[in-house]
Scaffold this motif. Sequence first.
Motif, PDB file in Angstrom:
ATOM      1  N   LEU A  60     -17.764  16.063  -7.461  1.00 42.86           N
ATOM      2  CA  LEU A  60     -17.724  17.749  -6.938  1.00 42.86           C
ATOM      3  C   LEU A  60     -18.800  18.407  -7.567  1.00 42.86           C
ATOM      4  O   LEU A  60     -18.947  19.631  -7.369  1.00 42.86           O
ATOM      5  N   ARG A  61     -19.997  17.754  -8.250  1.00 46.21           N
ATOM      6  CA  ARG A  61     -21.017  18.304  -8.677  1.00 46.21           C
ATOM      7  C   ARG A  61     -20.697  19.630  -9.518  1.00 46.21           C
ATOM      8  O   ARG A  61     -21.323  20.765  -9.348  1.00 46.21           O
ATOM      9  N   GLN A  62     -19.757  19.257 -10.613  1.00 45.94           N
ATOM     10  CA  GLN A  62     -19.482  20.245 -11.573  1.00 45.94           C
ATOM     11  C   GLN A  62     -19.133  19.673 -12.758  1.00 45.94           C
ATOM     12  O   GLN A  62     -18.963  18.509 -12.695  1.00 45.94           O
ATOM     13  N   ASN A  63     -18.790  20.695 -13.716  1.00 50.23           N
ATOM     14  CA  ASN A  63     -18.726  19.923 -15.125  1.00 50.23           C
ATOM     15  C   ASN A  63     -16.888  19.438 -15.182  1.00 50.23           C
ATOM     16  O   ASN A  63     -16.385  20.280 -14.570  1.00 50.23           O
ATOM     17  N   VAL A  64     -16.748  18.226 -15.597  1.00 46.16           N
ATOM     18  CA  VAL A  64     -15.446  17.832 -15.505  1.00 46.16           C
ATOM     19  C   VAL A  64     -15.404  16.960 -17.153  1.00 46.16           C
ATOM     20  O   VAL A  64     -16.299  16.022 -17.229  1.00 46.16           O
ATOM     21  N   SER A  65     -14.371  17.568 -17.855  1.00 46.17           N
ATOM     22  CA  SER A  65     -14.414  17.049 -19.252  1.00 46.17           C
ATOM     23  C   SER A  65     -13.112  16.444 -19.406  1.00 46.17           C
ATOM     24  O   SER A  65     -11.956  16.837 -19.065  1.00 46.17           O
ATOM     25  N   ALA A  66     -13.187  15.167 -20.171  1.00 52.16           N
ATOM     26  CA  ALA A  66     -11.820  14.633 -20.671  1.00 52.16           C
ATOM     27  C   ALA A  66     -11.504  15.089 -21.937  1.00 52.16           C
ATOM     28  O   ALA A  66     -12.399  15.016 -23.051  1.00 52.16           O
ATOM     29  N   VAL A  67     -10.394  15.514 -22.256  1.00 51.74           N
ATOM     30  CA  VAL A  67      -9.840  16.176 -23.551  1.00 51.74           C
ATOM     31  C   VAL A  67      -8.687  15.299 -23.934  1.00 51.74           C
ATOM     32  O   VAL A  67      -7.565  15.251 -23.255  1.00 51.74           O
ATOM     33  N   MET A  68      -8.560  14.884 -25.256  1.00 57.61           N
ATOM     34  CA  MET A  68      -7.344  14.495 -25.835  1.00 57.61           C
ATOM     35  C   MET A  68      -6.372  15.526 -26.086  1.00 57.61           C
ATOM     36  O   MET A  68      -6.725  16.693 -26.394  1.00 57.61           O
ATOM     37  N   SER A  69      -5.265  15.343 -25.524  1.00 63.65           N
ATOM     38  CA  SER A  69      -3.839  16.176 -25.801  1.00 63.65           C
ATOM     39  C   SER A  69      -3.810  16.779 -27.101  1.00 63.65           C
ATOM     40  O   SER A  69      -3.561  17.995 -27.292  1.00 63.65           O
ATOM     41  N   SER A  70      -4.126  16.010 -28.233  1.00 64.56           N
ATOM     42  CA  SER A  70      -4.030  16.581 -29.608  1.00 64.56           C
ATOM     43  C   SER A  70      -5.290  17.366 -29.902  1.00 64.56           C
ATOM     44  O   SER A  70      -5.447  17.735 -31.128  1.00 64.56           O
ATOM     45  N   ARG A  71      -6.232  17.506 -29.155  1.00 62.63           N
ATOM     46  CA  ARG A  71      -7.446  18.195 -29.602  1.00 62.63           C
ATOM     47  C   ARG A  71      -7.965  18.933 -28.765  1.00 62.63           C
ATOM     48  O   ARG A  71      -9.022  18.988 -28.047  1.00 62.63           O
ATOM     49  N   ILE A  72      -7.229  20.041 -28.260  1.00 65.02           N
ATOM     50  CA  ILE A  72      -7.419  20.760 -27.190  1.00 65.02           C
ATOM     51  C   ILE A  72      -8.490  21.871 -27.764  1.00 65.02           C
ATOM     52  O   ILE A  72      -8.489  22.482 -28.800  1.00 65.02           O
ATOM     53  N   PRO A  73      -9.700  22.022 -26.885  1.00 67.97           N
ATOM     54  CA  PRO A  73     -10.812  22.616 -27.363  1.00 67.97           C
ATOM     55  C   PRO A  73     -10.381  24.548 -27.489  1.00 67.97           C
ATOM     56  O   PRO A  73      -9.496  24.660 -26.869  1.00 67.97           O
ATOM     57  N   LYS A  74     -10.921  25.089 -28.637  1.00 68.08           N
ATOM     58  CA  LYS A  74     -10.380  26.382 -28.772  1.00 68.08           C
ATOM     59  C   LYS A  74     -10.877  27.370 -27.860  1.00 68.08           C
ATOM     60  O   LYS A  74     -10.241  28.325 -27.628  1.00 68.08           O
ATOM     61  N   THR A  75     -12.093  27.026 -27.144  1.00 69.08           N
ATOM     62  CA  THR A  75     -12.551  27.942 -26.184  1.00 69.08           C
ATOM     63  C   THR A  75     -12.814  26.859 -24.967  1.00 69.08           C
ATOM     64  O   THR A  75     -13.098  25.785 -24.956  1.00 69.08           O
ATOM     65  N   VAL A  76     -12.301  27.583 -23.685  1.00 65.14           N
ATOM     66  CA  VAL A  76     -12.739  26.986 -22.333  1.00 65.14           C
ATOM     67  C   VAL A  76     -13.361  27.754 -21.491  1.00 65.14           C
ATOM     68  O   VAL A  76     -13.643  28.947 -21.677  1.00 65.14           O
ATOM     69  N   ASP A  77     -14.026  27.141 -20.261  1.00 64.38           N
ATOM     70  CA  ASP A  77     -14.726  28.042 -19.476  1.00 64.38           C
ATOM     71  C   ASP A  77     -13.949  29.094 -18.899  1.00 64.38           C
ATOM     72  O   ASP A  77     -12.726  29.061 -18.933  1.00 64.38           O
ATOM     73  N   HIS A  78     -14.568  29.984 -18.373  1.00 67.29           N
ATOM     74  CA  HIS A  78     -13.926  31.414 -17.896  1.00 67.29           C
ATOM     75  C   HIS A  78     -12.991  31.131 -16.913  1.00 67.29           C
ATOM     76  O   HIS A  78     -11.971  31.696 -16.641  1.00 67.29           O
ATOM     77  N   ASN A  79     -13.004  29.905 -16.068  1.00 66.43           N
ATOM     78  CA  ASN A  79     -12.202  29.830 -14.786  1.00 66.43           C
ATOM     79  C   ASN A  79     -11.785  28.363 -14.755  1.00 66.43           C
ATOM     80  O   ASN A  79     -12.420  27.590 -13.830  1.00 66.43           O
ATOM     81  N   PRO A  80     -10.921  28.009 -15.727  1.00 71.39           N
ATOM     82  CA  PRO A  80     -10.802  26.350 -15.861  1.00 71.39           C
ATOM     83  C   PRO A  80      -9.454  25.751 -14.924  1.00 71.39           C
ATOM     84  O   PRO A  80      -8.728  26.867 -14.442  1.00 71.39           O
ATOM     85  N   LEU A  81      -9.541  24.782 -14.601  1.00 68.55           N
ATOM     86  CA  LEU A  81      -8.373  24.126 -13.931  1.00 68.55           C
ATOM     87  C   LEU A  81      -8.060  22.895 -14.875  1.00 68.55           C
ATOM     88  O   LEU A  81      -8.918  22.002 -15.299  1.00 68.55           O
ATOM     89  N   PHE A  82      -6.790  22.776 -15.508  1.00 74.12           N
ATOM     90  CA  PHE A  82      -6.449  21.799 -16.423  1.00 74.12           C
ATOM     91  C   PHE A  82      -5.516  20.527 -15.484  1.00 74.12           C
ATOM     92  O   PHE A  82      -4.735  21.069 -14.823  1.00 74.12           O
ATOM     93  N   VAL A  83      -6.024  19.428 -15.652  1.00 72.68           N
ATOM     94  CA  VAL A  83      -5.296  18.407 -14.970  1.00 72.68           C
ATOM     95  C   VAL A  83      -4.514  17.554 -16.214  1.00 72.68           C
ATOM     96  O   VAL A  83      -5.230  16.858 -16.916  1.00 72.68           O
ATOM     97  N   PHE A  84      -3.292  17.700 -16.179  1.00 71.31           N
ATOM     98  CA  PHE A  84      -2.694  16.752 -17.454  1.00 71.31           C
ATOM     99  C   PHE A  84      -2.009  15.599 -16.637  1.00 71.31           C
ATOM    100  O   PHE A  84      -1.366  15.669 -15.938  1.00 71.31           O
ATOM    101  N   LEU A  85      -2.452  14.437 -17.357  1.00 72.90           N
ATOM    102  CA  LEU A  85      -2.314  13.107 -16.749  1.00 72.90           C
ATOM    103  C   LEU A  85      -1.441  12.407 -17.948  1.00 72.90           C
ATOM    104  O   LEU A  85      -1.600  12.289 -19.037  1.00 72.90           O
ATOM    105  N   SER A  86      -0.224  11.853 -17.268  1.00 71.02           N
ATOM    106  CA  SER A  86       0.728  10.798 -18.136  1.00 71.02           C
ATOM    107  C   SER A  86       1.518   9.992 -17.108  1.00 71.02           C
ATOM    108  O   SER A  86       1.863  10.193 -16.307  1.00 71.02           O
ATOM    109  N   GLN A  87       1.104   8.475 -17.472  1.00 71.24           N
ATOM    110  CA  GLN A  87       1.866   7.653 -16.817  1.00 71.24           C
ATOM    111  C   GLN A  87       3.368   7.656 -16.778  1.00 71.24           C
ATOM    112  O   GLN A  87       3.984   7.620 -15.853  1.00 71.24           O
ATOM    113  N   GLY A  88       3.799   7.902 -17.904  1.00 68.68           N
ATOM    114  CA  GLY A  88       5.197   7.901 -18.233  1.00 68.68           C
ATOM    115  C   GLY A  88       5.734   9.284 -17.933  1.00 68.68           C
ATOM    116  O   GLY A  88       6.931   9.670 -17.563  1.00 68.68           O
TER     117      GLY A  88
END
Length: 213
Positions: A60-88
Amino acid sequence: YDYWLKQPEVMRHIINNRKALVHEFVSVYQDVCPSHLYLVGTGTSFNACRCAAPLMSGILRQNVSAVMSSRIPKTVDHNPLFVFLSQGGSSINTLDAMSQLEKWPSIAVTGEEESEMARRSKHPMPIGCGEEKAGPKTIGYTASVLNLTLCALEAGLSSGKITQSEYDAKMNLLWTAAGNMDTNIQKTEAWFDQNKEVFLNIHKYVVLGRGSA
């Protein structure tokens, strides 16, 4: 182990049905046009996010970050899209992260389609692996990485970030990988049989790797 051996079949199923499986991601991605993608998970799902993030970023030629569910960053980019992943689809930490970030556009990607995460999300999406039947969740992990990679490929093609020839080349690689899995399993079993007496006498293993490995 019988369940684990179904992995090549699951991979081929996901690739064959990729357009329908990742349609929700492509639709939301086009609507949001995010400046930054955040892949959120815990446990095996987080490991899948870590593996998929650089693949998606390259496509996609853009920033993609992996984030642990229990360590959500306090600040995020101005126009983010969050993808929540869980097998169960029932991870407490990831459900909590969804609540914390509910003001932002998001997608919930789950193995079990009738899960709590899917019910809470405006944009639920299946991984394509179905119910996980083993603790280590091997199929769920590889299926998650494949699904997220396909999300990037389909969104990249539809948004013009990659060309048709680039898309075709990546898809050929994925088809080749899925096609080689049966042979690779057979080779691995044969290698183990040849060396199992050595393995039985080893008292300590040290596993080395770098990056997503």
